[in-house]
Design an enzyme around this catalytic site. Structure first.
Site, mmCIF file in Angstrom:
data_model
loop_
_atom_site.group_PDB
_atom_site.id
_atom_site.type_symbol
_atom_site.label_atom_id
_atom_site.label_comp_id
_atom_site.label_asym_id
_atom_site.label_seq_id
_atom_site.Cartn_x
_atom_site.Cartn_y
_atom_site.Cartn_z
ATOM 1 N N HIS A 196 0.659 -1.202 -0.074
ATOM 2 C CA HIS A 196 -0.072 0.040 -0.151
ATOM 3 C C HIS A 196 0.827 1.351 -0.155
ATOM 4 O O HIS A 196 2.108 1.174 0.016
ATOM 5 C CB HIS A 196 -0.969 -0.034 1.146
ATOM 6 C CG HIS A 196 -0.256 0.024 2.455
ATOM 7 N ND1 HIS A 196 0.167 0.967 3.086
ATOM 8 C CD2 HIS A 196 -0.146 -1.092 3.347
ATOM 9 C CE1 HIS A 196 0.793 0.772 4.388
ATOM 10 N NE2 HIS A 196 0.615 -0.654 4.488
ATOM 11 N N CYS B 116 3.300 -4.802 6.721
ATOM 12 C CA CYS B 116 2.764 -4.556 5.451
ATOM 13 C C CYS B 116 4.076 -3.946 4.667
ATOM 14 O O CYS B 116 4.971 -3.538 5.199
ATOM 15 C CB CYS B 116 1.898 -3.663 5.580
ATOM 16 S SG CYS B 116 -0.031 -4.262 5.912
#
Length: 299
Positions: free
Chosen positions: A187, A203
């Protein structure tokens, strides 16, 4: 246009980061090293973080390639090495590869019958929260995602709400590619200074301009391989290059032996005979600065 951008960069002019988002390279047949080393002359108001983002590099790359230079107050007029040459991680070269020690993502596609690779720097998990190695799949894509804060993170920071809506306070940024295991995602970020650092809970973060460019290219179902390769060996025009990064998790007890094994695998894959200068290999491994160095030849 590419020539014009490169010329402006070499002259040290400041270009908007959006012009340099998500580098794209054609992969020459039988070659696994691409790109080039550039240089940038610092103005009086630039930090190394500014330079890194302008050239689509992570903090780790710009600092490793320029040891001893103050990243926050570098001297005006100093010539900074820009490490825009790369060695491909070991394959298979399909879908997305994430190389954790390098803090870099690679995305492979065929365009007009030509094999290309897109690449961008990333932020990764802090100590104890590194993304688990293995094979994933992009199972969902979301523009302007909501962040559903995991309970484990809310325990660390009870002031966080259960859900953070899209906007400047959302750490997912404007785009997210959700992975099939472990609640991981690739992301954007609202803290671009974290690219090239260990800052996340597992992440994989990209600069806002990089995820914006990557998002429409990646279809749902794309495989994602998370790798741990602090050393990479590749071939370019008959020469063998070694690109070494710090072994951030200290997983390689004998990096020289790892390079020798990689050379053997490269010989099997390419059919070439490689000759390595082990003295040079050890020299590169002693100072892993992320810059590809010539360590042998193809016979």
């Amino acid at each position: 246009m590419k020539f014009l951008i490169r010329l402006l960069l070499i002259l040290g002019l400041c270009l908007p980061a959006r012009l340099l988002a998500l580098d794209r390279f054609v992969i020459p047949e039988g070659q696994s090293v691409f790109g080039e080393i550039l240089y940038h002359t610092l103005s009086g108001n630039e930090t190394l973080l500014d330079v890194a983002r302008a050239y689509d590099l992570g903090y780790n790359q710009i600092v490793l390639a320029n040891p001893g230079l103050d990243p926050w107050i570098p001297p005006a007029g100093h010539r900074v090495l820009i490490p825009k040459e790369f060695v491909l991680p070991e394959g298979p070269h399909t879908g997305i590869l994430v190389n954790l020690p390098e803090m870099r993502l690679y995305y492979f596609r065929t365009e007009g019958g030509v094999r290309v690779v897109y690449t961008a720097p990333i932020g990764i998990g802090t100590e104890g929260r590194l993304t688990t190695q293995g094979i994933y799949t992009v199972y969902r894509k979301k523009e302007h995602p909501y962040w559903h804060v995991p309970e484990s993170i809310r325990k660390e920071d009870p002031t966080l709400p259960e859900v953070v809506p899209p906007g400047p306070e959302n750490p997912l940024g404007d785009y997210a590619l959700y992975l099939s295991r472990g609640a991981y995602a690739i992301h954007g970020t609202n803290r671009p200074w974290g690219i090239g650092r260990r800052v996340s809970h597992g992440c994989i973060r990209l600069y806002p301009e990089d995820i914006k460019a990557l998002f429409p290219l990646v279809p749902v179902g794309t495989p994602v391989r998370v790798l741990y390769q602090p050393v990479k060996l590749g071939i370019r025009e008959g020469r063998v290059y070694l690109q070494a990064f710090p072994d951030i998790e200290k997983r390689l007890p004998d990096p020289v032996l790892e390079v020798v094994k990689m050379a053997a695998r490269l010989e099997r894959e390419t059919g070439y005979d490689l000759t390595l200068d082990l003295f040079r290999v050890r020299e590169v491994l002693r100072k892993p600065d992320g810059v590809p160095r010539e360590v042998g030849e193809v016979r």
